[in-house]
Design an enzyme around this catalytic site. Structure first.
Site, mmCIF file in Angstrom:
data_model
loop_
_atom_site.group_PDB
_atom_site.id
_atom_site.type_symbol
_atom_site.label_atom_id
_atom_site.label_comp_id
_atom_site.label_asym_id
_atom_site.label_seq_id
_atom_site.Cartn_x
_atom_site.Cartn_y
_atom_site.Cartn_z
ATOM 1 N N ASP A 215 -4.608 -10.934 -0.518
ATOM 2 C CA ASP A 215 -3.294 -11.533 -0.487
ATOM 3 C C ASP A 215 -2.550 -11.323 -1.627
ATOM 4 O O ASP A 215 -2.959 -11.289 -2.912
ATOM 5 C CB ASP A 215 -3.308 -13.054 -0.361
ATOM 6 N N HIS A 216 -1.352 -10.526 -1.481
ATOM 7 C CA HIS A 216 -0.499 -10.343 -2.828
ATOM 8 C C HIS A 216 -1.233 -9.052 -3.651
ATOM 9 O O HIS A 216 -0.917 -9.187 -4.889
ATOM 10 C CB HIS A 216 0.162 -11.567 -3.537
ATOM 11 N N HIS B 145 4.674 0.087 -0.520
ATOM 12 C CA HIS B 145 5.713 -0.824 0.111
ATOM 13 C C HIS B 145 4.744 -1.741 0.935
ATOM 14 O O HIS B 145 3.770 -1.524 0.840
ATOM 15 C CB HIS B 145 6.407 -0.233 1.414
ATOM 16 N N HIS C 181 3.668 -5.152 3.568
ATOM 17 C CA HIS C 181 3.438 -5.769 4.940
ATOM 18 C C HIS C 181 3.120 -7.120 5.176
ATOM 19 O O HIS C 181 2.421 -7.435 3.971
ATOM 20 C CB HIS C 181 2.283 -4.793 5.754
ATOM 21 N N GLU D 272 -0.463 -4.798 11.451
ATOM 22 C CA GLU D 272 0.282 -4.393 10.426
ATOM 23 C C GLU D 272 1.676 -4.773 10.377
ATOM 24 O O GLU D 272 2.369 -5.121 9.540
ATOM 25 C CB GLU D 272 0.001 -2.869 9.914
ATOM 26 N N HIS E 168 0.950 -1.065 -0.081
ATOM 27 C CA HIS E 168 -0.059 0.111 0.136
ATOM 28 C C HIS E 168 0.772 1.238 0.093
ATOM 29 O O HIS E 168 2.205 1.198 0.141
ATOM 30 C CB HIS E 168 -0.911 -0.088 1.242
ATOM 31 N N CYS F 17 5.772 6.536 4.244
ATOM 32 C CA CYS F 17 4.396 5.802 3.694
ATOM 33 C C CYS F 17 4.163 6.515 2.433
ATOM 34 O O CYS F 17 3.111 5.924 1.719
ATOM 35 C CB CYS F 17 3.704 5.542 4.863
#
Ligand SMILES: [Zn+2]
Length: 142
Positions: free
Chosen positions: A79-80, A39, A41, A124, A14, A33
């Site tokens: 996911d991904h 980037h 998580h 996170e 995100h 951010c």
């Protein structure tokens, strides 16, 4: 009442950017951010269901049903993924831990097959998480 928690992990990327703010303000408010390339998580999600264990099965709900629900609603959706661009429910929101947790609550709450959604906790990172609980018996999540 018993509280049963299932934990899953997913990876997603995100970035934080508010188009209503200037580039300078975005950098000041969101720091690194705000990097436009995003980037990642490794998120950990804990979903807690409240209910009475069934007299026959001893279960608050069928764990297979919960696993399938989390796979369908969360893993396949997030996911991904790049949360800003690939998750429709987050459109127009900054995908902070808080906002992602609330989206997860709203996705899961109407679909819990037995018992009642009690808490969504989204990590996170190891030292940052957001919790959602039902608010005042109304529509949960905020
Ligand atoms: Zn981040």
């Amino acid at each position: 009442m018993v509280y049963l928690t299932r934990k899953i992990e997913f990876s997603a990327s995100h970035l934080y950017h508010n188009p209503a703010l200037s580039a300078e303000e975005n950098r000041r408010v969101f720091g690194k951010c705000n990097n436009p390339h995003g980037h990642g998580h490794n998120y950990t999600l804990e979903v807690t269901i409240a209910g009475e264990p069934d007299l026959v099965t001893g279960m608050v709900l069928d764990l297979k049903d919960l696993k399938e629900l989390l796979e369908r609603e969360i893993m396949q959706r997030m996911d991904h993924r790049f949360l800003n661009y690939e998750v429709a429910e987050l459109k127009g929101q900054i995908p902070t831990c808080e906002n992602v947790a609330r989206v997860i609550w709203n996705l899961l709450d109407p679909k819990i097959p037995q018992g009642r959604l009690h808490r969504v906790r989204l990590y996170e990172s190891a030292d940052l998480f957001a919790d959602c609980y039902r608010s005042n018996g109304a529509k949960g999540g905020s």
